[in-house]
Write a protein that holds these residues in place. Structure first.
Motif: not given
Length: 407
Positions: A30-34
């Motif tokens: 999720a952090q990478l997607a954001a």
């Protein structure tokens, strides 16, 4: 609802994906997607029957939410990337709580997580509080992340399975060592006794008849003990190979239970136990009376062995709702974490080991296999300060098979 919803939910259950807690790995996704999509909110969302499970998230303070809310359920139906550039202008979402509420979501993009079986298990999604669109490279990155999530979920499942297999193999190896140790003791002890007394009879001249008779009684008793152990091992082998003779017929369960109690009375008397039967009128059952008698004798033998002197053992036979036998004792009990394992081949509880209670760990295994032959179940419960109760439940007899017992 997506097509194949039953299969999709079944796969989520098989993978145990919904039961897992919030995972650092999926939060990292999720952090990478954001970061790639430059949004304040991103999530890895698995969609169950009634709830959405946010297994990885940035920018939201939720763990689950209703399946009817917002965007992700649409993505698993469409099975492709879905963008909503401005949620206020989309009639599907402009009144949704995430849009009209305090979060004020204005932009959404999500990609389905497609499993190797072809089911859309959930989404990798990003959201923003202003209208916008993702660039083609950002869309490609989001799709790549969803593929990684699918692989992570399945890898974790297979890793868990491998751990279970490894643990089971270790348990089996431990059981093998325990079996060899117990068999060595249980078979060698009577053989050593027989050998010793035979030497005494052979070497001692002029033994009086009474002494010879006493020695022969010891030899006979140990021979019987040895044969009993060997018979148990052969029976276990036959039951495991499903080659044992099994001939069910109409019979009275009360009569079988009373027969087993009568056989166990002598052992109970030596330990000053009270052994009683509580039974109604005859209980019709479709059983192999000989095999079931053997199983009940084993259960009674266990109850006697593990109940301190002066204990109480009660055998209750019931016909409601199905033919059943409950054996309740006031013994030392079996902790919950061992209640299932006691029915494994050659398993002996730590209590049996520390208290040097005899046996090779096949009794309850034989019981379970005999009850399985009947299509029934056997279970065990322990209540501190009250003792152990073993329940044997048998299938209700067919009307045409029910015996006509005199009333």
């Amino acid at each position: 609802m997506p097509t194949g919803e039953a299969g999709r939910l079944a796969e989520l259950t098989d993978l145990q994906a919904l039961q897992a807690p919030l995972e650092p790995t999926l939060t990292a996704v999720a952090q990478l997607a954001a970061s790639i999509c430059r949004t304040p909110i991103a999530l890895v969302n698995l969609i169950g029957e009634h709830l959405q499970h946010l297994k990885g998230q940035i920018g939201l303070d939720m763990v689950v939410m209703d399946r009817d809310i917002a965007f992700c359920p649409y993505v698993i139906c469409g099975r492709e990337l879905m963008q909503v550039p401005d949620t206020r202008t989309d009639p599907r979402f402009h009144t949704d709580p995430l849009v009209a509420g305090d979060l004020g979501i204005r932009f959404y993009a999500g990609v389905p997580i497609i499993s190797s079986r072809g089911h859309a298990l959930g989404t990798v999604a990003v959201m923003d509080r202003r209208p916008r669109r993702l660039s083609p490279p950002q869309q490609a990155a989001l799709s790549a992340l969803s593929t990684c999530v699918s692989a992570l979920i399945e890898q974790r499942h297979y890793s868990r399975q491998a751990e279970q297999v490894t643990r089971r193999l270790q348990q089996m190896d431990d059981l093998k060592q325990l079996f060899l140790r117990n068999v060595n003791h249980e078979l060698r002890t009577p053989l050593t006794s027989i050998r010793s007394y035979l030497h005494l009879i052979h070497d001692e001249d002029g033994l009086d008849p009474a002494t010879q008779h006493r020695f022969l009684e010891v030899i006979e008793r140990n021979s019987d003990r040895l044969l009993e152990k060997l018979d148990e091992l052969l029976l276990l082998a036959s039951l495991s190979a499903q080659s044992v003779a099994f001939a069910p017929q109409s019979a009275d369960l009360v009569t079988v239970a009373e027969s087993a109690v009568n056989e166990a009375q002598t052992k109970a008397w030596h330990k000053h136990h009270s052994l009683t039967v509580c039974a109604p009128d005859p209980v019709p059952a479709w059983i192999d009376a000989t095999r079931l008698h053997h199983a009940l004798v084993h259960l009674l033998d266990n109850a006697i062995k593990f109940t301190p002197d002066g204990g109480r053992i009660t055998v209750t036979v019931s016909a409601d709702p199905v033919p059943s036998v409950a054996i309740h004792d006031t013994g030392i009990g079996i902790p919950d974490d061992q209640a299932e394992r006691v029915f494994d081949d050659f398993y002996r509880t730590p209590q049996a080991e520390t208290q040097a209670i005899g046996g090779i760990g096949v009794g309850l295994s034989i019981v379970k296999k005999i009850i399985d032959l009947h299509g029934g179940t056997v279970s065990l419960t322990y209540t501190p300060d009250e003792g152990t109760c073993v329940y044997v439940r048998l299938p209700a007899p067919l009307a045409q098979a029910a015996p006509d017992f005199p009333q």
